[in-house]
Motif scaffolding. Structure first.
Motif, PDB file in Angstrom:
ATOM      1  N   VAL B  67       0.841  -1.195   0.000  1.00 32.14           N
ATOM      2  CA  VAL B  67       0.000   0.000   0.000  1.00 32.14           C
ATOM      3  C   VAL B  67       0.880   1.251   0.000  1.00 32.14           C
ATOM      4  N   VAL B  68       0.678   2.105  -0.985  1.00 30.73           N
ATOM      5  CA  VAL B  68       1.457   3.342  -1.079  1.00 30.73           C
ATOM      6  C   VAL B  68       0.643   4.479  -0.472  1.00 30.73           C
ATOM      7  N   ARG B  69       1.218   5.166   0.519  1.00 31.14           N
ATOM      8  CA  ARG B  69       0.551   6.328   1.115  1.00 31.14           C
ATOM      9  C   ARG B  69       1.531   7.497   1.023  1.00 31.14           C
ATOM     10  N   LEU B  70       1.471   8.213  -0.106  1.00 29.83           N
ATOM     11  CA  LEU B  70       2.493   9.233  -0.343  1.00 29.83           C
ATOM     12  C   LEU B  70       2.475  10.337   0.710  1.00 29.83           C
ATOM     13  N   GLN B  71       1.269  10.595   1.280  1.00 29.47           N
ATOM     14  CA  GLN B  71       1.187  11.654   2.290  1.00 29.47           C
ATOM     15  C   GLN B  71       1.803  11.236   3.618  1.00 29.47           C
ATOM     16  N   GLU B  72       2.080   9.936   3.783  1.00 33.24           N
ATOM     17  CA  GLU B  72       2.605   9.432   5.059  1.00 33.24           C
ATOM     18  C   GLU B  72       4.070   9.033   4.939  1.00 33.24           C
ATOM     19  N   LYS B  73       4.812   9.562   3.938  1.00 32.85           N
ATOM     20  CA  LYS B  73       6.137   9.005   3.670  1.00 32.85           C
ATOM     21  C   LYS B  73       7.159   9.391   4.748  1.00 32.85           C
ATOM     22  N   LEU B  74       8.105   8.504   4.920  1.00 33.83           N
ATOM     23  CA  LEU B  74       9.222   8.674   5.839  1.00 33.83           C
ATOM     24  C   LEU B  74       8.797   9.010   7.272  1.00 33.83           C
ATOM     25  N   ARG B  75       7.729   8.341   7.732  1.00 33.44           N
ATOM     26  CA  ARG B  75       7.346   8.514   9.133  1.00 33.44           C
ATOM     27  C   ARG B  75       8.273   7.685  10.014  1.00 33.44           C
ATOM     28  N   GLU B  84      -7.149  11.289   9.160  1.00 37.20           N
ATOM     29  CA  GLU B  84      -8.009  12.132   8.314  1.00 37.20           C
ATOM     30  C   GLU B  84      -7.657  12.014   6.835  1.00 37.20           C
ATOM     31  N   THR B  85      -6.348  11.864   6.533  1.00 34.63           N
ATOM     32  CA  THR B  85      -5.963  11.858   5.125  1.00 34.63           C
ATOM     33  C   THR B  85      -5.929  10.461   4.525  1.00 34.63           C
ATOM     34  N   LEU B  86      -6.139   9.407   5.332  1.00 39.16           N
ATOM     35  CA  LEU B  86      -6.038   8.040   4.821  1.00 39.16           C
ATOM     36  C   LEU B  86      -7.404   7.416   4.646  1.00 39.16           C
ATOM     37  N   SER B  87      -7.587   6.662   3.571  1.00 40.05           N
ATOM     38  CA  SER B  87      -8.809   5.873   3.471  1.00 40.05           C
ATOM     39  C   SER B  87      -8.700   4.719   4.466  1.00 40.05           C
ATOM     40  N   VAL B  91      -5.181   2.255   6.462  1.00 38.21           N
ATOM     41  CA  VAL B  91      -4.658   2.435   7.820  1.00 38.21           C
ATOM     42  C   VAL B  91      -3.969   1.144   8.253  1.00 38.21           C
ATOM     43  N   PRO B  92      -2.725   1.235   8.744  1.00 36.31           N
ATOM     44  CA  PRO B  92      -2.044   0.008   9.179  1.00 36.31           C
ATOM     45  C   PRO B  92      -2.809  -0.695  10.300  1.00 36.31           C
TER      46      PRO B  92
END
Lengths: 329, 324
Positions: B67-75, B84-87, B91-92
């Motif tokens: 699953v690619v979540r570009l808004q959550e990169k390098l956390r 809020e930003t994830l479908s 969500v892990p």
């Protein structure tokens, strides 16, 4: 001696040489002997005289090289075993001719149970069901006098004593009802009481199954107990052969005489035991002429140059000492 | 002095008695703490890899490594996702990025799980292949070598030739020529690492061949094939087991190295070496990307090596007493 009995195993003029670093060890140099149905034949000789090699050759177990079968025949029921290929030889081994080895401590595979090994001995030659396999192995172990054979099946070799292991080896040798059993010093590694038990066992088994036994030993005490006929070997040749009573009471070769004189007995109590001077020659450096002449007290000049022929005393009693033969007329 | 004492104080054990070895095996293993730790780590790794296969594969995996979540990169590790930003399906599953996320916002924990299975299978299959070939070639060379010297010479000189190649570069070359897949990697690693086992087995067979029970088996009419595989190999297995255990560690390392260089298992599938390779670009911004796979490789390889060394000490009676 009954010549009417058929000859099962006959070794004729067998020569087995070993090539060791440029030297040629003539371990067995023209040996002939025969085993008839139901009789016990003893092959007697000192260490290194070629008795084990001649027995191993019978079953085709001599590693070649360095070994080389330079001549002769091994006839089993008229068939020359030396001509057979490996596959055919495998059918003879264990099935028709079986062997019991000297060292019961190392002759069983340490990683398998006794049951596995006895069953394998049957399985190699016969296709039988698992239940029958088990029954037969229990029966075999019972036949060789192993106590509680059912429980022994699950034991590993190291859980058994030397005598028990040798019994297992004998059971394995008998697994496929062979006609001939070759026993290569089977009691040497055992203590004296166990030795007597194993000898008795061989006697019983032989009577029950009409086995022919080729018993290889250096122990004349053992020979006296079991032998029908005796072959005395020295340095790769047979020096004297005959029935047990003849060899023991009327030996016609100085080597046999020396061996018998070396035996301790009551009459010689307290006295120094006789010994034959010198040692067995290295098979690679055998003396010319009669190989025994350097140690012989009767040796004359011709003994150094002339290889002695078999002298016949009748009744199958033969000896390779012309000096004694001529002396007695 | 110490050695003399050590050599004599081994009551109850016969040097050449594998069954006696088996009996004391459990106890001796327990005494060897490093080997026990190695074994424990190995068991945990095995379970994780098996679980990882179950949890990361299938149509709707529990931990989806892709699953690619570009808004959550390098956390960083243990950070919470921004709900809020994830479908919802992105969500892990644990509600937290256990090992952080990579530059595409993929869950490193899920990718590590998937990679564990690759490491495990590559390790075992490659070593399985090499042990099989090693036992076969070594057995033949050792058993028939006396009678047919040319067989022995042929096999052992071939071993020498194979050992001359720098095996990693040989693997690289072959991998470059063949289509990249997990199975090719396993087979190639296996085919280039059997030489040690062959030498071990041959050496064992040379001494076993002279044993009385081998002659006795032949005297019973047992076939050569059966003698080799049923009578001799079980007696020769101890050193093979040791080298296989250490071999697994080196196969895992080799696979990680290949993946790191980009010749390993092809990209969508995560491997430890691949994660490490991807992460090295961000080593200062996101050190967890290199730390997690690097540490995993270190632990697994170390545990296998410790277990292998422990096995060798246990199976070798001469070294045994030094453990105390």
């Amino acid at each position: 001696m009954d010549n009417g009995k058929d000859i099962l195993l006959s070794v004729q003029d067998l020569k087995v040489y070993f090539h060791l670093n440029q030297r040629l060890a003539q371990a067995v140099d023209g040996v002939s002997y025969e085993v008839r149905k139901g009789e016990t034949v003893c092959l007697v000789g000192e260490s290194g005289c070629g008795k084990t090699v001649s027995a191993l050759t019978t079953l085709g177990l001599i590693p070649q090289p360095p070994g080389e079968i330079a001549g002769g025949q091994v006839l089993f029921k008229g068939q020359n075993l030396l001509d057979l290929g490996d596959d055919e030889m495998q059918k003879i081994r264990g099935n028709h001719i079986a062997m019991v080895f000297q060292e019961p401590m190392t002759s069983l595979n340490p990683v398998f149970t006794v049951g596995d090994q006895v069953q394998e001995a049957i399985m190699v030659h016969e296709k039988v069901s698992k239940t029958e396999l088990r029954q037969r192995s229990v029966q075999l172990l019972e036949d060789v006098g192993l106590p509680a054979p059912e429980e022994r099946l699950a034991d590993y070799p190291h859980q058994l004593s030397g005598g028990q292991r040798q019994r297992v080896m004998i059971a394995m040798a008998l697994a496929c009802n062979p006609e001939v059993v070759i026993a290569d010093e089977p009691t040497t590694a055992l203590d004296v009481t166990i030795q007597a038990q194993i000898l008795n066992l061989f006697g019983e088994l032989q009577r029950e199954r009409d086995l022919s036994l080729l018993y290889i030993t250096h122990d004349l005490g053992v020979v006296a107990n079991i032998a029908d006929r005796i072959y005395i070997m020295y340095a790769g040749i047979i020096v004297e052969q005959g029935s047990a009573p003849e060899i023991f009471h009327d030996p016609r070769h100085p080597y046999t005489q020396g061996l018998l004189a070396s035996l301790p007995n009551r009459a010689k109590r307290g006295a120094r035991l006789h010994s034959i001077p010198g040692t067995v020659p290295d098979p690679a450096y055998k003396p010319g002429g009669c190989p025994f002449h350097p140690r012989c007290n009767l040796a004359i000049e011709t003994c150094q140059s002339r290889f002695p022929e078999m002298c016949d005393y009748g009744n199958g009693h033969q000896s390779r000492c012309p000096v004694l033969y001529d002396g007695n007329g | 002095m110490m050695r003399d004492a050590a050599d004599t104080v081994t009551p109850g054990f016969q040097v050449d008695d594998p069954v006696a070895l088996q009996q004391g095996f459990g106890q001796l293993l327990k005494q060897n703490r490093l080997a026990m730790i190695g074994l424990a780590v190995f068991v945990v790794f095995f379970c994780i890899a098996l679980l990882g296969l179950g949890l990361t594969s299938g149509r709707n995996p529990t931990f989806d490594p892709s699953v690619v979540r570009l808004q959550e990169k390098l956390r960083p590790p243990l950070s919470k996702p921004n709900l809020e930003t994830l479908s919802t399906e992105d969500v892990p599953r644990l509600g937290v990025y256990l090992f952080g996320t990579d530059d595409l916002g993929r869950d490193v924990f899920a990718r590590m799980l998937q990679g564990a299975w690759v490491s495990l299978t590559v390790g075992f299959v490659a070593v399985g292949i090499s042990v099989f070939i090693g036992i076969f070639m070594g057995g033949i060379a050792g058993y028939f070598g006396q009678r047919h010297t040319f067989i022995d010479t042929l096999i052992m000189r071939f071993v020498d030739i194979m050992l001359c190649f720098p095996s990693f570069f040989l693997i690289l070359t072959v991998v470059a020529l063949l289509p990249a897949s997990m199975y090719n990697i396993m087979i190639i690693i296996g085919l280039t690492s059997w030489m040690g086992t062959t030498r071990f087995v041959r050496a064992e067979f040379l001494s076993l061949r002279e044993q009385d029970f081998v002659t006795a088996a032949r005297a019973l009419g047992v076939s050569n094939f059966r003698i080799i595989f049923r009578h001799m190999i079980p007696n020769a297995i101890a050193p093979v087991l040791v080298s296989a255990t250490i071999g697994i560690a080196s196969a895992i390392l080799t696979e990680a190295g290949l993946s790191f260089l980009g010749f390993g298992v092809p990209p969508p599938h995560a491997t430890w070496g691949g994660i490490l390779s991807d992460g090295k670009r961000f080593i200062f911004d996101a050190p967890w990307l290199t730390f997690a796979p690097g540490f995993a490789i270190l632990i697994v390889v170390l545990s296998f090596n410790l277990f292998g060394e422990g096995l060798r000490d246990i199976l070798n009676p001469k070294l045994r007493e030094r453990q105390g």
